[in-house]
Design a protein around this motif. Structure first.
Motif, PDB file in Angstrom:
ATOM      1  N   ALA A 156       0.836  -1.211   0.000  1.00 41.92           N
ATOM      2  CA  ALA A 156       0.000   0.000   0.000  1.00 41.92           C
ATOM      3  C   ALA A 156       0.872   1.263   0.000  1.00 41.92           C
ATOM      4  O   ALA A 156       0.580   2.228  -0.714  1.00 41.92           O
ATOM      5  CB  ALA A 156      -0.932  -0.011   1.197  1.00 41.92           C
ATOM      6  N   GLU A 157       1.950   1.248   0.786  1.00 41.66           N
ATOM      7  CA  GLU A 157       2.855   2.405   0.836  1.00 41.66           C
ATOM      8  C   GLU A 157       3.514   2.660  -0.512  1.00 41.66           C
ATOM      9  O   GLU A 157       3.818   3.799  -0.855  1.00 41.66           O
ATOM     10  CB  GLU A 157       3.932   2.189   1.907  1.00 41.66           C
ATOM     11  N   GLU A 158       3.751   1.601  -1.276  1.00 38.48           N
ATOM     12  CA  GLU A 158       4.405   1.717  -2.578  1.00 38.48           C
ATOM     13  C   GLU A 158       3.410   1.839  -3.726  1.00 38.48           C
ATOM     14  O   GLU A 158       3.802   1.885  -4.901  1.00 38.48           O
ATOM     15  CB  GLU A 158       5.319   0.504  -2.813  1.00 38.48           C
ATOM     16  N   GLY A 159       2.107   1.851  -3.416  1.00 38.31           N
ATOM     17  CA  GLY A 159       1.079   1.966  -4.445  1.00 38.31           C
ATOM     18  C   GLY A 159       0.868   0.688  -5.230  1.00 38.31           C
ATOM     19  O   GLY A 159       0.423   0.713  -6.376  1.00 38.31           O
ATOM     20  N   LEU A 160       1.195  -0.444  -4.620  1.00 33.92           N
ATOM     21  CA  LEU A 160       1.073  -1.744  -5.279  1.00 33.92           C
ATOM     22  C   LEU A 160      -0.129  -2.497  -4.747  1.00 33.92           C
ATOM     23  O   LEU A 160      -0.661  -2.178  -3.687  1.00 33.92           O
ATOM     24  CB  LEU A 160       2.347  -2.565  -5.031  1.00 33.92           C
ATOM     25  N   THR A 161      -0.534  -3.543  -5.466  1.00 33.18           N
ATOM     26  CA  THR A 161      -1.649  -4.394  -5.052  1.00 33.18           C
ATOM     27  C   THR A 161      -1.179  -5.840  -5.044  1.00 33.18           C
ATOM     28  O   THR A 161      -0.596  -6.310  -6.025  1.00 33.18           O
ATOM     29  CB  THR A 161      -2.832  -4.265  -6.034  1.00 33.18           C
ATOM     30  N   LEU A 162      -1.425  -6.541  -3.937  1.00 28.29           N
ATOM     31  CA  LEU A 162      -1.069  -7.962  -3.850  1.00 28.29           C
ATOM     32  C   LEU A 162      -2.210  -8.793  -4.426  1.00 28.29           C
ATOM     33  O   LEU A 162      -3.378  -8.466  -4.240  1.00 28.29           O
ATOM     34  CB  LEU A 162      -0.812  -8.368  -2.397  1.00 28.29           C
ATOM     35  N   ALA A 163      -1.874  -9.878  -5.105  1.00 23.66           N
ATOM     36  CA  ALA A 163      -2.882 -10.757  -5.718  1.00 23.66           C
ATOM     37  C   ALA A 163      -3.156 -11.928  -4.781  1.00 23.66           C
ATOM     38  O   ALA A 163      -2.423 -12.910  -4.768  1.00 23.66           O
ATOM     39  CB  ALA A 163      -2.399 -11.244  -7.079  1.00 23.66           C
ATOM     40  N   PHE A 164      -4.204 -11.807  -3.978  1.00 27.94           N
ATOM     41  CA  PHE A 164      -4.581 -12.858  -3.034  1.00 27.94           C
ATOM     42  C   PHE A 164      -5.397 -13.941  -3.731  1.00 27.94           C
ATOM     43  O   PHE A 164      -6.204 -13.644  -4.608  1.00 27.94           O
ATOM     44  CB  PHE A 164      -5.438 -12.284  -1.892  1.00 27.94           C
ATOM     45  N   THR A 165      -5.179 -15.192  -3.330  1.00 29.70           N
ATOM     46  CA  THR A 165      -6.001 -16.298  -3.815  1.00 29.70           C
ATOM     47  C   THR A 165      -6.540 -17.050  -2.614  1.00 29.70           C
ATOM     48  O   THR A 165      -6.044 -16.882  -1.503  1.00 29.70           O
ATOM     49  CB  THR A 165      -5.193 -17.283  -4.685  1.00 29.70           C
ATOM     50  N   GLY A 166      -7.511 -17.885  -2.827  1.00 32.03           N
ATOM     51  CA  GLY A 166      -8.101 -18.645  -1.731  1.00 32.03           C
ATOM     52  C   GLY A 166      -7.515 -20.037  -1.573  1.00 32.03           C
ATOM     53  O   GLY A 166      -8.084 -20.875  -0.902  1.00 32.03           O
ATOM     54  N   HIS A 167      -6.397 -20.304  -2.203  1.00 30.82           N
ATOM     55  CA  HIS A 167      -5.826 -21.651  -2.138  1.00 30.82           C
ATOM     56  C   HIS A 167      -4.304 -21.587  -2.167  1.00 30.82           C
ATOM     57  O   HIS A 167      -3.713 -20.522  -2.380  1.00 30.82           O
ATOM     58  CB  HIS A 167      -6.337 -22.492  -3.308  1.00 30.82           C
ATOM     59  N   GLY A 168      -3.667 -22.722  -1.962  1.00 32.27           N
ATOM     60  CA  GLY A 168      -2.206 -22.802  -2.016  1.00 32.27           C
ATOM     61  C   GLY A 168      -1.555 -21.923  -0.967  1.00 32.27           C
ATOM     62  O   GLY A 168      -1.904 -21.962   0.201  1.00 32.27           O
ATOM     63  N   ALA A 224      -3.784  -4.895 -12.112  1.00 31.60           N
ATOM     64  CA  ALA A 224      -4.409  -5.715 -13.150  1.00 31.60           C
ATOM     65  C   ALA A 224      -4.339  -7.197 -12.791  1.00 31.60           C
ATOM     66  O   ALA A 224      -5.316  -7.933 -12.972  1.00 31.60           O
ATOM     67  CB  ALA A 224      -3.729  -5.462 -14.500  1.00 31.60           C
ATOM     68  N   LYS A 225      -3.197  -7.644 -12.276  1.00 32.05           N
ATOM     69  CA  LYS A 225      -3.035  -9.049 -11.877  1.00 32.05           C
ATOM     70  C   LYS A 225      -4.009  -9.398 -10.752  1.00 32.05           C
ATOM     71  O   LYS A 225      -4.671 -10.428 -10.793  1.00 32.05           O
ATOM     72  CB  LYS A 225      -1.589  -9.288 -11.424  1.00 32.05           C
ATOM     73  N   ALA A 226      -4.100  -8.537  -9.736  1.00 24.85           N
ATOM     74  CA  ALA A 226      -4.998  -8.780  -8.607  1.00 24.85           C
ATOM     75  C   ALA A 226      -6.450  -8.835  -9.079  1.00 24.85           C
ATOM     76  O   ALA A 226      -7.228  -9.676  -8.640  1.00 24.85           O
ATOM     77  CB  ALA A 226      -4.832  -7.701  -7.548  1.00 24.85           C
ATOM     78  N   SER A 227      -6.809  -7.958 -10.013  1.00 32.76           N
ATOM     79  CA  SER A 227      -8.170  -7.935 -10.552  1.00 32.76           C
ATOM     80  C   SER A 227      -8.473  -9.215 -11.326  1.00 32.76           C
ATOM     81  O   SER A 227      -9.546  -9.804 -11.187  1.00 32.76           O
ATOM     82  CB  SER A 227      -8.332  -6.711 -11.446  1.00 32.76           C
ATOM     83  N   ALA A 228      -7.518  -9.669 -12.145  1.00 30.56           N
ATOM     84  CA  ALA A 228      -7.703 -10.899 -12.926  1.00 30.56           C
ATOM     85  C   ALA A 228      -7.819 -12.111 -12.014  1.00 30.56           C
ATOM     86  O   ALA A 228      -8.647 -12.994 -12.241  1.00 30.56           O
ATOM     87  CB  ALA A 228      -6.546 -11.074 -13.904  1.00 30.56           C
ATOM     88  N   VAL A 229      -6.988 -12.159 -10.969  1.00 29.85           N
ATOM     89  CA  VAL A 229      -7.025 -13.288 -10.034  1.00 29.85           C
ATOM     90  C   VAL A 229      -8.353 -13.301  -9.279  1.00 29.85           C
ATOM     91  O   VAL A 229      -8.951 -14.358  -9.086  1.00 29.85           O
ATOM     92  CB  VAL A 229      -5.836 -13.220  -9.048  1.00 29.85           C
ATOM     93  N   LYS A 230      -8.821 -12.128  -8.889  1.00 27.81           N
ATOM     94  CA  LYS A 230     -10.101 -12.036  -8.166  1.00 27.81           C
ATOM     95  C   LYS A 230     -11.248 -12.533  -9.038  1.00 27.81           C
ATOM     96  O   LYS A 230     -12.093 -13.290  -8.594  1.00 27.81           O
ATOM     97  CB  LYS A 230     -10.343 -10.588  -7.730  1.00 27.81           C
ATOM     98  N   ALA A 231     -11.261 -12.141 -10.308  1.00 29.64           N
ATOM     99  CA  ALA A 231     -12.309 -12.586 -11.236  1.00 29.64           C
ATOM    100  C   ALA A 231     -12.228 -14.093 -11.452  1.00 29.64           C
ATOM    101  O   ALA A 231     -13.242 -14.789 -11.464  1.00 29.64           O
ATOM    102  CB  ALA A 231     -12.193 -11.848 -12.559  1.00 29.64           C
ATOM    103  N   SER A 232     -11.016 -14.604 -11.617  1.00 33.39           N
ATOM    104  CA  SER A 232     -10.824 -16.038 -11.829  1.00 33.39           C
ATOM    105  C   SER A 232     -11.256 -16.834 -10.604  1.00 33.39           C
ATOM    106  O   SER A 232     -11.894 -17.879 -10.712  1.00 33.39           O
ATOM    107  CB  SER A 232      -9.354 -16.313 -12.142  1.00 33.39           C
ATOM    108  N   THR A 233     -10.914 -16.332  -9.417  1.00 34.22           N
ATOM    109  CA  THR A 233     -11.289 -17.006  -8.168  1.00 34.22           C
ATOM    110  C   THR A 233     -12.800 -17.033  -8.020  1.00 34.22           C
ATOM    111  O   THR A 233     -13.369 -18.041  -7.612  1.00 34.22           O
ATOM    112  CB  THR A 233     -10.638 -16.299  -6.957  1.00 34.22           C
ATOM    113  N   ALA A 234     -13.469 -15.936  -8.389  1.00 34.65           N
ATOM    114  CA  ALA A 234     -14.932 -15.887  -8.304  1.00 34.65           C
ATOM    115  C   ALA A 234     -15.550 -16.915  -9.251  1.00 34.65           C
ATOM    116  O   ALA A 234     -16.492 -17.620  -8.889  1.00 34.65           O
ATOM    117  CB  ALA A 234     -15.432 -14.491  -8.644  1.00 34.65           C
TER     118      ALA A 234
END
Length: 134
Positions: A17-29, A82-92
């Protein structure tokens, strides 16, 4: 001297957050996209990212959160979002598919008990050997 403690997910989220980045969280692994466990390595977590059709090895890390932060730093603010958004959509989509599969696995069949039937269920009979299909 840098700390030898592994970064926690909460600490990684604050750094991102301090660096303006977004982490791509998943519900597995490991809980983070692009981070896998490697028990052969000195550091247990490996970060890899695919860009322009090529896979980039970003290193081995003491925690999955550190690997996720390395991926976000590699992709930059726009790429990590963009990666976090794609992962969130894929997880959904995966969650919906799993829910549908579970419903299909559990059909609405109710078996009625019968004390008169040899199988103890109404309308269910034993098939005799040698009498298949007749």
């Amino acid at each position: 001297m840098p700390s030898t403690e592994a970064l926690t997910p909460a600490e990684a989220a604050v750094c991102a957050a301090e660096e303006g980045l977004t982490l791509a969280f998943t519900g597995h692994g490991t809980g983070f996209a692009g981070v896998t466990e490697d028990f052969r390595s000195r550091f247990r977590f490996v970060a890899r990212v695919r860009q322009n059709g090529k896979q980039h090895f970003l290193g081995s890390f003491a925690s999955a959160a550190e690997g996720a932060l390395a991926i976000a730093r590699h992709l930059g603010p726009t790429g990590s979002a963009a990666k976090a958004s794609a992962v969130k959509a894929s997880t959904a989509r995966n969650d919906i598919a799993e829910a549908i599969a579970k419903e299909e696995e559990q059909p609405d069949i109710e078996y009625l008990r019968s004390s008169k039937s040899p199988t103890k269920f109404l309308g269910v009979s034993k098939r005799q050997r040698g009498r298949e299909g007749t």
